[in-house]
Design an enzyme around this catalytic site. Structure first.
Site, PDB file in Angstrom:
ATOM      1  N   ASP A  14       0.945  -1.268   0.020  1.00 52.60           N
ATOM      2  CA  ASP A  14      -0.127   0.035   0.045  1.00 52.60           C
ATOM      3  C   ASP A  14       0.852   1.396  -0.012  1.00 52.60           C
ATOM      4  O   ASP A  14       0.607   2.356   0.456  1.00 52.60           O
ATOM      5  CB  ASP A  14      -1.002  -0.004   1.249  1.00 52.60           C
ATOM      6  CG  ASP A  14      -1.867  -1.176   1.048  1.00 52.60           C
ATOM      7  OD1 ASP A  14      -2.240  -1.622   0.093  1.00 52.60           O
ATOM      8  OD2 ASP A  14      -2.272  -1.646   2.291  1.00 52.60           O
ATOM      9  N   LYS A  17       1.722   2.049  -5.174  1.00 56.48           N
ATOM     10  CA  LYS A  17       1.988   1.632  -6.419  1.00 56.48           C
ATOM     11  C   LYS A  17       0.875   1.755  -7.598  1.00 56.48           C
ATOM     12  O   LYS A  17       1.602   2.376  -8.656  1.00 56.48           O
ATOM     13  CB  LYS A  17       2.469   0.093  -6.415  1.00 56.48           C
ATOM     14  CG  LYS A  17       3.388  -0.217  -5.322  1.00 56.48           C
ATOM     15  CD  LYS A  17       3.556  -1.895  -5.095  1.00 56.48           C
ATOM     16  CE  LYS A  17       2.259  -2.285  -4.269  1.00 56.48           C
ATOM     17  NZ  LYS A  17       2.086  -1.912  -2.798  1.00 56.48           N
ATOM     18  N   ASN A  39      -5.099 -10.111  -3.807  1.00 56.88           N
ATOM     19  CA  ASN A  39      -4.832  -9.515  -2.415  1.00 56.88           C
ATOM     20  C   ASN A  39      -4.494  -8.139  -2.658  1.00 56.88           C
ATOM     21  O   ASN A  39      -4.528  -7.267  -1.671  1.00 56.88           O
ATOM     22  CB  ASN A  39      -3.790 -10.379  -1.731  1.00 56.88           C
ATOM     23  CG  ASN A  39      -2.390 -10.779  -2.587  1.00 56.88           C
ATOM     24  OD1 ASN A  39      -2.505 -10.681  -3.869  1.00 56.88           O
ATOM     25  ND2 ASN A  39      -1.642 -11.313  -1.989  1.00 56.88           N
ATOM     26  N   HIS A  42      -4.932  -1.457  -5.653  1.00 60.10           N
ATOM     27  CA  HIS A  42      -4.092  -0.606  -6.311  1.00 60.10           C
ATOM     28  C   HIS A  42      -4.963   0.687  -6.713  1.00 60.10           C
ATOM     29  O   HIS A  42      -5.679   0.602  -7.735  1.00 60.10           O
ATOM     30  CB  HIS A  42      -3.043  -0.860  -7.308  1.00 60.10           C
ATOM     31  CG  HIS A  42      -2.013  -1.800  -6.907  1.00 60.10           C
ATOM     32  ND1 HIS A  42      -1.168  -2.270  -7.925  1.00 60.10           N
ATOM     33  CD2 HIS A  42      -1.713  -2.406  -5.918  1.00 60.10           C
ATOM     34  CE1 HIS A  42      -0.190  -3.211  -7.337  1.00 60.10           C
ATOM     35  NE2 HIS A  42      -0.717  -3.197  -5.937  1.00 60.10           N
ATOM     36  N   GLN A 223       2.063  -5.968  -3.322  1.00 59.31           N
ATOM     37  CA  GLN A 223       2.273  -6.136  -2.004  1.00 59.31           C
ATOM     38  C   GLN A 223       3.652  -5.145  -1.831  1.00 59.31           C
ATOM     39  O   GLN A 223       3.861  -4.207  -2.383  1.00 59.31           O
ATOM     40  CB  GLN A 223       2.581  -7.733  -1.604  1.00 59.31           C
ATOM     41  CG  GLN A 223       1.483  -8.426  -1.345  1.00 59.31           C
ATOM     42  CD  GLN A 223       0.518  -8.561  -2.583  1.00 59.31           C
ATOM     43  OE1 GLN A 223       1.293  -9.415  -3.254  1.00 59.31           O
ATOM     44  NE2 GLN A 223      -0.647  -8.431  -2.910  1.00 59.31           N
TER      45      GLN A 223
END
Ligand code: GDP
Ligand code: IMO
Ligand code: MG
Length: 421
Positions: A14, A17, A39, A42, A223
């Site tokens: 977080d 990106k 998961n 963005h 991630q």
């Protein structure tokens, strides 16, 4: 011959990106995701709209971009098709600009159930998974049982699906866990059919071809480095290699074809889910960061844990990724703070370390250096020279410690709220 450039997160995810990839896409033709799956969340903010992408690369809204879901990604067809529909409402058909690797693995409805059952059984020791079935899908990949996108085209697809499902039912029977996949399974089969309008490709050949023909390609990480399966805060990590090495295996690009590695970090630090977070704040300051930074998960809505920047972990991530330039996000969130702290070392059992150790539980005490805040609104700043001196000093310190230049500073969520150096 071009080299593939990389954008990835250096903390626990977080970092921003999605925004950075959206901002950089005009300089690239192809954007490719190399690992992770739904998961990820963005966020992109432009023209007064906010989009959260989970599986589709963040270049998708830019005209003429080609967006590749690489072999290292795991795909839930239901989530992917929902995402595609939302994108197409805004941007029109993306059939021609989204390519999917035949080698990418599929997340089955029973993978999600296994994720949930495993987490429930762990009780207090749970990972805090997003419950999207990521871990079980990568387990089937390495266990050589997985189903891949290319298998959708096989006449045996349904049989292979059923066989894997039955295997999962057997595993699920070992848990005290109730579930019903009937509705989701139906949606899943419909989504698999709907996906057939996209090109399923040998993405490793396509990407190498683009590079050989001097077409600029950007790899988008999901991630963050501290969630890497090998080098993150194991077992509180995700199940893929989130670091730059993952670009090679997740897209089929050789190490000598990797170019710039752009590492993204927040001016402070957050983490969602369980696991070590040495600089976490449990006081009002942590709450302030959460409130001002709107630190709630883009995928799960969970409140993110907040704390100060951790230079020990950041330096480790810079080294492991071979970061060539840094991108600092959410500097604006610190606008109102009197002082800003940065952890420059850890104390463990009376010993001081300035490197990231294997032992990273509660025994780690961060040692801080304090900086004066800038106490003004930087959201509308667009030139580095116009930043307050306190912020420039903060950035210079990070550059000295990491040995990497900070090339981009983000001062708000919108595409336009950015300072390029
Ligand atoms: P990602 O997973 O790395 O793409 O990051 P997320 O989208 O999950 O979380 C980043 C959050 O911060 C999103 O809500 C963004 O809209 C927001 N954001 C990104 N850059 C900035 C920034 O510079 N300032 C502020 N205030 N918000 C930002
Ligand atoms: P983006 O790409 C933040 C965290 C989960 C959990 C752990 C394992 O948006 O930065 P998983 O579902 O992978 O089994 O969860 O990893 N996690 C993330 N945290 N941002 C993400 O993605 C994340 N993806 C997974 O919260 O702690
Ligand atoms: Mg996110």
């Amino acid at each position: 011959m071009k080299k593939i450039d990389v954008v990835l997160g250096l903390q626990w995810g977080d970092e921003g990106k999605g925004k950075v990839v959206d901002v950089l896409t005009p300089a690239y033709k192809v954007i490719a995701r190399f690992q992770g799956g739904p998961n990820a969340g963005h966020s992109l903010v432009f023209d007064g709209d906010r989009f959260v992408l989970h599986t589709v690369p963040s270049g998708i809204f830019r005209p003429d971009s080609v967006n590749v879901i690489g072999n290292g990604v795991v795909i839930d067809p239901v989530i992917l098709m929902d995402e595609i529909r939302a994108i197409e409402q805004k941007a029109g058909s993306i059939t021609g600009k989204l390519l999917i690797s035949k080698r990418a693995h599929l997340i089955l409805p029973t993978h999600r159930m296994l994720d949930a059952a495993s987490e429930a059984a762990k009780g207090k020791g749970k990972i805090g998974s997003t419950l999207k079935g990521i871990g079980p899908t990568y387990m089937d990949k390495t266990g050589r049982n997985g189903l891949r996108v290319g298998d959708i085209l096989s006449p045996e697809f349904q049989d292979r699906y059923n066989a894997l499902k039955q295997k999962h039912f057997g595993l699920l029977s070992q848990y005290d866990f109730e579930y019903d996949i009937t509705d989701y399974e139906q949606q899943w089969m419909e989504a698999v059919e709907a996906l057939r309008r996209f090109s399923f490709i040998e993405s490793e050949l396509v990407i190498n071809d683009y590079l050989s023909n001097d077409v600029p390609v950007l790899a988008e990480g999901a991630q963050g480095s501290m969630l890497d399966i090998d080098f993150g805060t194991y077992p509180f990590v995700t199940s893929s290699n989130t670091m730059s090495a993952g670009v090679c295996t997740g897209l089929g690009v050789a190490p000598n074809r990797v170019g710039k590695v752009m590492g993204i970090f927040k001016a402070y630090c957050t983490r969602v889910g369980s696991g070590p977070f040495p600089t976490e704040l449990f006081d009002g300051t942590g709450e302030e960061l959460r409130r001002i930074g709107h630190e709630f998960g883009a995928t799960t809505g969970r409140p993110r844990r907040c704390g100060w920047l951790d230079l020990v972990a950041l330096k480790y991530a810079v080294m492991m990724n071979g970061v060539s330039e840094l991108i600092m996000m959410k500097a604006d969130v610190l606008n109102s703070f009197d002082t800003i702290k940065v952890a420059t070392a850890y104390e463990i059992g009376g010993e001081q370390l300035d490197w990231f150790p294997f032992e990273n539980g509660e025994q780690v005490k961060p040692i801080y250096r304090e900086f004066p805040g800038w106490k003004c609104d930087i959201t509308s700043v667009r030139r580095y020279e116009d930043f307050p001196q306190e912020l420039k000093d903060y950035i210079s310190f990070i550059e000295r410690e990491t040995g990497c230049p900070v090339k981009i500073i983000s001062v708000g969520p919108d595409r336009k709220e950015i300072v390029l150096r």
